[in-house]
Design a protein around this motif. Sequence first.
Motif, PDB file in Angstrom:
ATOM      1  N   GLY A 223       0.811  -1.208   0.000  1.00 29.62           N
ATOM      2  CA  GLY A 223       0.000   0.000   0.000  1.00 29.62           C
ATOM      3  C   GLY A 223       0.843   1.256   0.000  1.00 29.62           C
ATOM      4  N   LEU A 224       0.286   2.313   0.573  1.00 27.82           N
ATOM      5  CA  LEU A 224       0.986   3.587   0.654  1.00 27.82           C
ATOM      6  C   LEU A 224       2.201   3.460   1.556  1.00 27.82           C
ATOM      7  CD1 LEU A 224       1.109   6.688   0.227  1.00 27.82           C
ATOM      8  CD2 LEU A 224      -0.457   6.900   2.173  1.00 27.82           C
ATOM      9  N   GLY A 225       3.360   3.855   1.056  1.00 26.14           N
ATOM     10  CA  GLY A 225       4.555   3.816   1.877  1.00 26.14           C
ATOM     11  C   GLY A 225       4.385   4.648   3.131  1.00 26.14           C
ATOM     12  N   GLY A 226       4.673   4.069   4.287  1.00 25.78           N
ATOM     13  CA  GLY A 226       4.506   4.771   5.548  1.00 25.78           C
ATOM     14  C   GLY A 226       3.134   4.587   6.163  1.00 25.78           C
ATOM     15  N   LEU A 227       2.186   3.997   5.426  1.00 26.29           N
ATOM     16  CA  LEU A 227       0.868   3.705   5.978  1.00 26.29           C
ATOM     17  C   LEU A 227       0.554   2.241   5.677  1.00 26.29           C
ATOM     18  CD1 LEU A 227      -1.481   4.909   7.533  1.00 26.29           C
ATOM     19  CD2 LEU A 227      -2.506   5.620   5.374  1.00 26.29           C
ATOM     20  N   PRO A 228       1.160   1.321   6.436  1.00 29.64           N
ATOM     21  CA  PRO A 228       1.100  -0.110   6.107  1.00 29.64           C
ATOM     22  C   PRO A 228      -0.263  -0.736   6.304  1.00 29.64           C
ATOM     23  CG  PRO A 228       2.220   0.232   8.195  1.00 29.64           C
ATOM     24  CD  PRO A 228       2.008   1.594   7.609  1.00 29.64           C
ATOM     25  N   THR A 229      -1.241   0.022   6.797  1.00 30.14           N
ATOM     26  CA  THR A 229      -2.600  -0.482   6.937  1.00 30.14           C
ATOM     27  C   THR A 229      -3.362  -0.472   5.616  1.00 30.14           C
ATOM     28  OG1 THR A 229      -3.192   1.751   7.640  1.00 30.14           O
ATOM     29  CG2 THR A 229      -2.828   0.109   9.375  1.00 30.14           C
ATOM     30  N   THR A 230      -2.779   0.069   4.550  1.00 28.29           N
ATOM     31  CA  THR A 230      -3.397   0.079   3.226  1.00 28.29           C
ATOM     32  C   THR A 230      -2.780  -1.016   2.366  1.00 28.29           C
ATOM     33  OG1 THR A 230      -1.804   1.715   2.430  1.00 28.29           O
ATOM     34  CG2 THR A 230      -3.875   2.548   3.348  1.00 28.29           C
ATOM     35  N   TRP A 231      -3.575  -1.595   1.481  1.00 28.37           N
ATOM     36  CA  TRP A 231      -3.070  -2.640   0.591  1.00 28.37           C
ATOM     37  C   TRP A 231      -4.053  -2.890  -0.547  1.00 28.37           C
ATOM     38  CZ3 TRP A 231      -6.434  -6.760   0.292  1.00 28.37           C
ATOM     39  CH2 TRP A 231      -7.278  -6.981   1.379  1.00 28.37           C
ATOM     40  N   SER A 232      -3.607  -3.611  -1.564  1.00 27.64           N
ATOM     41  CA  SER A 232      -4.472  -4.059  -2.644  1.00 27.64           C
ATOM     42  C   SER A 232      -3.982  -5.419  -3.118  1.00 27.64           C
ATOM     43  CB  SER A 232      -4.485  -3.059  -3.804  1.00 27.64           C
ATOM     44  OG  SER A 232      -3.204  -2.958  -4.398  1.00 27.64           O
ATOM     45  N   ALA A 233      -4.880  -6.178  -3.722  1.00 31.00           N
ATOM     46  CA  ALA A 233      -4.517  -7.506  -4.215  1.00 31.00           C
ATOM     47  C   ALA A 233      -5.603  -7.965  -5.181  1.00 31.00           C
ATOM     48  CB  ALA A 233      -4.363  -8.504  -3.072  1.00 31.00           C
ATOM     49  N   ARG A 234      -5.298  -9.008  -5.936  1.00 34.41           N
ATOM     50  CA  ARG A 234      -6.260  -9.521  -6.912  1.00 34.41           C
ATOM     51  C   ARG A 234      -6.370 -11.032  -6.779  1.00 34.41           C
ATOM     52  NH1 ARG A 234      -6.112 -11.096 -12.345  1.00 34.41           N
ATOM     53  NH2 ARG A 234      -3.942 -10.489 -12.660  1.00 34.41           N
ATOM     54  N   TRP A 235      -7.599 -11.522  -6.791  1.00 33.40           N
ATOM     55  CA  TRP A 235      -7.876 -12.965  -6.836  1.00 33.40           C
ATOM     56  C   TRP A 235      -8.771 -13.191  -8.054  1.00 33.40           C
ATOM     57  CZ3 TRP A 235      -6.415 -16.852  -3.193  1.00 33.40           C
ATOM     58  CH2 TRP A 235      -6.965 -18.122  -3.442  1.00 33.40           C
ATOM     59  N   GLY A 236      -8.274 -13.899  -9.048  1.00 33.56           N
ATOM     60  CA  GLY A 236      -9.051 -14.094 -10.256  1.00 33.56           C
ATOM     61  C   GLY A 236      -9.344 -12.759 -10.918  1.00 33.56           C
ATOM     62  N   ASN A 237     -10.634 -12.516 -11.200  1.00 34.42           N
ATOM     63  CA  ASN A 237     -11.013 -11.268 -11.875  1.00 34.42           C
ATOM     64  C   ASN A 237     -11.525 -10.219 -10.908  1.00 34.42           C
ATOM     65  OD1 ASN A 237     -13.399 -12.715 -11.298  1.00 34.42           O
ATOM     66  ND2 ASN A 237     -14.485 -11.863 -13.064  1.00 34.42           N
ATOM     67  N   VAL A 238     -11.240 -10.396  -9.612  1.00 34.25           N
ATOM     68  CA  VAL A 238     -11.667  -9.453  -8.572  1.00 34.25           C
ATOM     69  C   VAL A 238     -10.452  -8.782  -7.948  1.00 34.25           C
ATOM     70  CG1 VAL A 238     -12.824  -9.198  -6.341  1.00 34.25           C
ATOM     71  CG2 VAL A 238     -13.753 -10.767  -8.049  1.00 34.25           C
ATOM     72  N   ALA A 239     -10.476  -7.466  -7.891  1.00 31.11           N
ATOM     73  CA  ALA A 239      -9.431  -6.701  -7.201  1.00 31.11           C
ATOM     74  C   ALA A 239      -9.988  -6.188  -5.882  1.00 31.11           C
ATOM     75  CB  ALA A 239      -8.968  -5.538  -8.056  1.00 31.11           C
ATOM     76  N   LEU A 240      -9.208  -6.323  -4.832  1.00 29.67           N
ATOM     77  CA  LEU A 240      -9.560  -5.819  -3.506  1.00 29.67           C
ATOM     78  C   LEU A 240      -8.646  -4.661  -3.157  1.00 29.67           C
ATOM     79  CD1 LEU A 240      -9.807  -9.117  -1.418  1.00 29.67           C
ATOM     80  CD2 LEU A 240     -11.646  -7.950  -2.606  1.00 29.67           C
ATOM     81  N   VAL A 241      -9.223  -3.638  -2.540  1.00 32.41           N
ATOM     82  CA  VAL A 241      -8.447  -2.491  -2.071  1.00 32.41           C
ATOM     83  C   VAL A 241      -8.872  -2.208  -0.634  1.00 32.41           C
ATOM     84  CG1 VAL A 241      -7.873  -0.064  -2.403  1.00 32.41           C
ATOM     85  CG2 VAL A 241      -8.353  -1.517  -4.394  1.00 32.41           C
ATOM     86  N   ALA A 242      -7.911  -2.138   0.274  1.00 35.58           N
ATOM     87  CA  ALA A 242      -8.189  -1.795   1.673  1.00 35.58           C
ATOM     88  C   ALA A 242      -7.643  -0.402   1.958  1.00 35.58           C
ATOM     89  CB  ALA A 242      -7.538  -2.807   2.625  1.00 35.58           C
ATOM     90  N   ALA A 243      -8.519   0.500   2.374  1.00 34.83           N
ATOM     91  CA  ALA A 243      -8.129   1.859   2.741  1.00 34.83           C
ATOM     92  C   ALA A 243      -8.204   2.019   4.251  1.00 34.83           C
ATOM     93  CB  ALA A 243      -9.034   2.875   2.045  1.00 34.83           C
ATOM     94  N   ASP A 244      -7.539   3.041   4.765  1.00 29.65           N
ATOM     95  CA  ASP A 244      -7.528   3.336   6.203  1.00 29.65           C
ATOM     96  C   ASP A 244      -8.442   4.531   6.452  1.00 29.65           C
ATOM     97  OD1 ASP A 244      -7.023   4.097   8.830  1.00 29.65           O
ATOM     98  OD2 ASP A 244      -4.895   3.580   8.724  1.00 29.65           O
ATOM     99  N   ALA A 245      -9.682   4.261   6.864  1.00 25.39           N
ATOM    100  CA  ALA A 245     -10.663   5.329   7.068  1.00 25.39           C
ATOM    101  C   ALA A 245     -10.348   6.202   8.268  1.00 25.39           C
ATOM    102  CB  ALA A 245     -12.061   4.724   7.226  1.00 25.39           C
ATOM    103  N   ASN A 246      -9.521   5.724   9.195  1.00 25.19           N
ATOM    104  CA  ASN A 246      -9.152   6.564  10.332  1.00 25.19           C
ATOM    105  C   ASN A 246      -8.427   7.833   9.894  1.00 25.19           C
ATOM    106  OD1 ASN A 246     -10.165   4.772  12.351  1.00 25.19           O
ATOM    107  ND2 ASN A 246      -8.332   3.508  12.146  1.00 25.19           N
ATOM    108  N   ASP A 247      -7.822   7.783   8.730  1.00 21.58           N
ATOM    109  CA  ASP A 247      -7.071   8.911   8.189  1.00 21.58           C
ATOM    110  C   ASP A 247      -7.975  10.066   7.755  1.00 21.58           C
ATOM    111  OD1 ASP A 247      -4.962  10.421   7.016  1.00 21.58           O
ATOM    112  OD2 ASP A 247      -5.218   9.382   5.102  1.00 21.58           O
ATOM    113  N   VAL A 248      -9.244   9.771   7.445  1.00 19.78           N
ATOM    114  CA  VAL A 248     -10.124  10.807   6.889  1.00 19.78           C
ATOM    115  C   VAL A 248     -11.418  10.987   7.673  1.00 19.78           C
ATOM    116  CG1 VAL A 248      -9.198  10.515   4.565  1.00 19.78           C
ATOM    117  CG2 VAL A 248     -11.209   9.188   5.256  1.00 19.78           C
ATOM    118  N   SER A 249     -11.673  10.153   8.673  1.00 23.86           N
ATOM    119  CA  SER A 249     -12.940  10.212   9.399  1.00 23.86           C
ATOM    120  C   SER A 249     -13.142  11.565  10.068  1.00 23.86           C
ATOM    121  CB  SER A 249     -12.988   9.116  10.469  1.00 23.86           C
ATOM    122  OG  SER A 249     -14.124   9.268  11.296  1.00 23.86           O
TER     123      SER A 249
END
Length: 453
Positions: A223-249
């Motif tokens: 994910g974002l360098g320095g914010l290791p709680t973010t990430w993305s990955a793909r399984w088959g034809n589905v992409a997953l993205v995890a964001a850190d909502a604490n950053d913008v809440s």
Amino acid sequence: MLYGAVSAGPVLWTRPAAAGSGPPRAPRIGWGADPRTTLTVSWSTDGPVRNPVVDFGVDDGFGRLFAAETRTVPGWPVHYHRVTVDGLEPGRAYRYRIRHDGGAGPARTVRTAPATPEPFTFAAYGDQGTTAGAEQIIGVLADAAPAFTFCLGDLCYADMSGGVAPAGRVDHAGWDRWLSMVSQATASTAAVLPAVGNHEIETGMGAWGYDGFLSRVVLPGNGLGGLPTTWSARWGNVALVAADANDVSTEIVRNNGMSGGAQDVWLERTLAGLRADADVDWIVVGFHHCVYCTNTLHGSDGGVRRWAALFDRYGVDLVINGHNHCYERTHPVRAGSPVAEVRSGGTWGSAGGVTYLCAGGGGGQTFPMSLAPMSTVTVEGGARLPERAPWSAFRYNDHSLLLIDVDPGGGGGPTTLTVRAVSAAGAEFDRLTLLRRRAAAVAAPAAAELPAA
């Protein structure tokens, strides 16, 4: 930028100096950046052990040996171990065994993501803990045997202050109970992949409170360098993205602004890249706080709504949140308004409009829903403003989880993604099928249109 202050956890990587702290506990599978070729194995021991390793191979002869990295949390005796296994073949079953001097676990089977799309089911939920309700959800999860599970934060409630009180007390044993519970269900053979919630912000656990979480949970790390709680990955034809909502809440502001806006840039670049990828049909984004929800305790968070324009722009299909302890599904939404009414059991076959799901029924105490289709949205300064909720399509106020079936189709035909909302008794109570015709995929803007990194 401010996000550089986030640490990677209390990495007390001391080589264990003693043997005999009991058997390996709570084995768990995770992903590297590409789950077709890389995965992680993590586990815990009651104390320090000598030579924690993972044997890995295509059968019980194994053939590869990986030494573990060990982390600890100040003031707690349990040791948390992890290895990264790479160089794997897509779509293949492997065997692994965890051991250390004086103790070993049984051999288990894990599979890598397929090289080409194929039908599969994954699970999603948030706000779990280790309650009786959580145990019921875990039972449903175990019976479903999903390819992986996407957790939307507030995993174990080890710190009940949740980023709201100035200081709380961390129940470290709560983490070990939760890790053991998910391991016994599916996590020892299929990845459990979390996004962070406000209860992953823990007292005394580093600048942003994440050190305890990051010492115990292994994320894809891309994910974002320095914010290791973010990430993305793909399984088959589905992409997953995890964001850190604490950053913008704007509701819970303990970590608000910690990335200095860098997460917004990372999120846009990630979504643009995924939508431009011909192998990705479906984009699923997960984070904790709700973009749209009529629950009365938290309602909707105006801070995370800043991302809705990105979801519209890059044709995101599902956004899954937790935080409110209930289930709620929206009609497809674009620019803040529903673009169609899709009732339970319906199909939505257009690439326009994002479906938002609150899946916070993982086991925590349920919260009340509004009596009418009304919501409140928290804005800058913490004020909660009432608003009508024409986007609300289906609500359920009890423990539940999502089982999401993906059929990639074939021969150039459409692909489908079916969301099934299932109660703690295992009964389906809501269903939505999304259909995407590949020729109508949303085009990503040219790279020159994107903001500079």
